[in-house]
Design an enzyme around this catalytic site. Structure first.
Site, PDB file in Angstrom:
ATOM      1  N   GLU A 180      -3.873  -4.877   8.805  1.00  0.00           N
ATOM      2  CA  GLU A 180      -3.115  -6.251   9.322  1.00  0.00           C
ATOM      3  C   GLU A 180      -3.017  -5.919  10.868  1.00  0.00           C
ATOM      4  OE1 GLU A 180      -1.489  -6.353   5.035  1.00  0.00           O
ATOM      5  OE2 GLU A 180      -2.358  -4.906   6.621  1.00  0.00           O
TER       6      GLU A 180
ATOM      7  N   GLU B 282      -1.001  -4.208  -1.310  1.00  0.00           N
ATOM      8  CA  GLU B 282       0.700  -4.370  -1.615  1.00  0.00           C
ATOM      9  C   GLU B 282       0.722  -4.910  -2.840  1.00  0.00           C
ATOM     10  OE1 GLU B 282       2.624  -5.417   2.788  1.00  0.00           O
ATOM     11  OE2 GLU B 282       1.086  -6.937   2.136  1.00  0.00           O
TER      12      GLU B 282
END
Length: 472
Positions: free
Chosen positions: A123, A103
């Site tokens: 995740e 990210e």
């Protein structure tokens, strides 16, 4: 210092140093903001590069902060500031760029990776979804279908695929991230490469077929899970939202919903359980054996032999003066063995043998093994466990009697509908009898060997929660 800034010619370099994996701790997040401000204010820096020391780029969140109240600056805010940088901002990747690490890279304007780099948003494996823009920026680069597949599976993507998909802009043959980053910065400044501000790219085209296909797969394969379905919602929001900011708000709402899910707690419990199940308590400074004899026959021996050279371990099929550890296949006698520790390999459903001080039980699916200390010194068990781990075998250490066997016996005596509750009852008995060094070891073995639902965190955890609920 976790992050520092230094200029190389007309390129400013923001360098992260938070070993071993440059996790995004509070200090790193704050350091990134401070270094970015310094780079923006440096009038002699025409472009900026973000990179990391050591063997990897940012490998994700800092596990030491799991369960603690979040501290500003939060990662979404850090990435928004990176993306708003008025100078070209290049991410130089190596090793892995995972979770928040990817990210961060997506918030930069150009991404160059060393050969062998892997990227991913895993995740979902912790019952979460990418909460710092991953579900909004990745689809803008790769489209809805690939973003759905990557994020709901959590798989790692090799550099070549990442380049083809548009996640990264180039693969460098440079020796170091610094060399790759500086070279990429010069190409950008010269106009040879064009940076892209990911958040300013148009939202991906709607793909209702991909959404439907993914939902069908999830309903068939993992209907009981929470976060994969929230991931689909966030990616649909990427398509439908009127702006990046609106999509990020929706992502944050769904991220917090995942954080509140009991599944997240169960999966993180297992994450920690898997970190050190091979360690014997109170044993320090142990090292693996380097000379091991594999005596007899078993399919496991072939796996160990394939890993031996890379592990720096010498394997023979007979013991000699150099042998430090003997591993006996099932139904193999101990005649003429060197004077060294012996591990007896036993099938999970066979009769228990106490012929040697250490027993190795392999799960029927071959995914994990249990090294039981019957009568050995703790140091010997630890060294044997380290040896097996070096040979690429997932190992849990235990004592007195086998945890795997106890759970196997409990399942054999239960009907199909009662297997889950049988494992939960067995887990309590195992802990009470002291077979495990850590109660989390029971949970890990039950999930990996017997398919206990991963999102529940394991039978002992569930049994403990149930008992606590009854006592309230």
């Amino acid at each position: 210092m976790s992050v520092h800034y230094q200029r190389h010619g007309d390129v400013g370099v923001i360098q992260i140093a938070n070993p071993p994996v440059n996790a995004l701790s509070h200090a790193v997040r704050g350091g990134l903001v401070d270094a970015l401000k310094e780079g923006v204010a440096d009038t002699d820096a025409k472009a900026l590069v973000v990179l990391a020391d050591g063997r990897t780029f940012i490998a994700g969140a800092d596990i030491r902060e799991f369960g603690q109240p979040p501290q500003a600056p939060l990662l979404p805010d850090v990435i928004n500031q990176l993306e708003a940088c008025p100078k070209p901002l290049i991410a130089a990747l190596h090793g892995t760029a995972l979770g928040g690490g990817l990210e961060v890279a997506l918030g930069c304007h150009y991404r160059v990776a060393l050969a062998g780099t892997r990227v991913g948003l895993p995740e979902v494996k912790l019952g979460l979804l990418p909460g710092a823009g991953g579900t909004q920026r990745l689809p803008r680069l790769v489209g809805v279908e690939r973003a759905l597949e990557m994020i709901t599976s959590g798989r790692f993507v090799e550099a070549e695929e990442a380049l083809e998909a548009g996640i990264i802009d180039a693969i460098s043959s440079a020796e170091t991230p610094l060399e790759a980053g500086l070279a990429a910065a010069q190409e950008v400044l010269a106009g040879a490469q064009t940076p892209r501000i990911t958040g300013q790219l148009p939202a991906p085209a709607a793909n209702p077929q991909a959404i439907t296909k993914t939902l069908d797969q999830l309903n068939q394969q993992s209907s009981e899970l929470f976060s994969p379905f929230r991931i689909v919602e966030t990616i649909q929001a990427c398509v439908d939202a009127e702006s990046l900011e609106a999509g990020l708000r929706r992502e944050r709402e769904l991220f917090l919903a995942c954080m509140d899910s009991p599944q997240r707690a169960g999966l993180i419990h297992l994450f920690f359980a898997a970190r050190s199940p091979h360690l014997v308590p109170d044993v320090e400074k142990a090292s693996a054996f380097k000379h091991v004899a594999l005596i007899g026959e078993h399919p496991l021996f072939e796996r160990l032999q394939k890993a031996a050279q890379k592990a720096g371990i010498s394997l023979t099929n007979a013991s000699n003066e150099a042998t430090e550890l003997c591993l006996l296949g099932p139904n193999t006698t101990q005649d003429s063995l060197a004077n060294c520790p012996v591990v007896t390999l036993e099938e999970i459903g066979s009769a228990c043998s106490t012929a040697s001080a250490l027993s190795l039980i392999i799960a029927e699916n071959g995914q994990i093994g249990e090294l039981v200390n019957v009568s050995a010194e703790p140091l010997t068990q630890q060294r044997a466990a380290l040896t097996l781990k070096a040979l690429r075998l997932n190992i849990v250490v235990s004592q007195q009697k086998s945890i795997l066997r106890a759970m196997h016996d409990a399942i054999q005596q239960a009907s199909a509908s009662e297997k889950q509750s049988a494992l939960e009852q067995a887990s309590i008995n195992i802990a009470e009898q002291g077979f495990c060094y850590r109660e989390s070891d029971i949970d890990l073995l039950a999930v990996e060997a017997f398919g206990y639902p991963r999102h529940l965190g394991g039978p002992h955890r569930q049994a403990t929660l149930s008992t606590a609920a009854k006592d309230v």
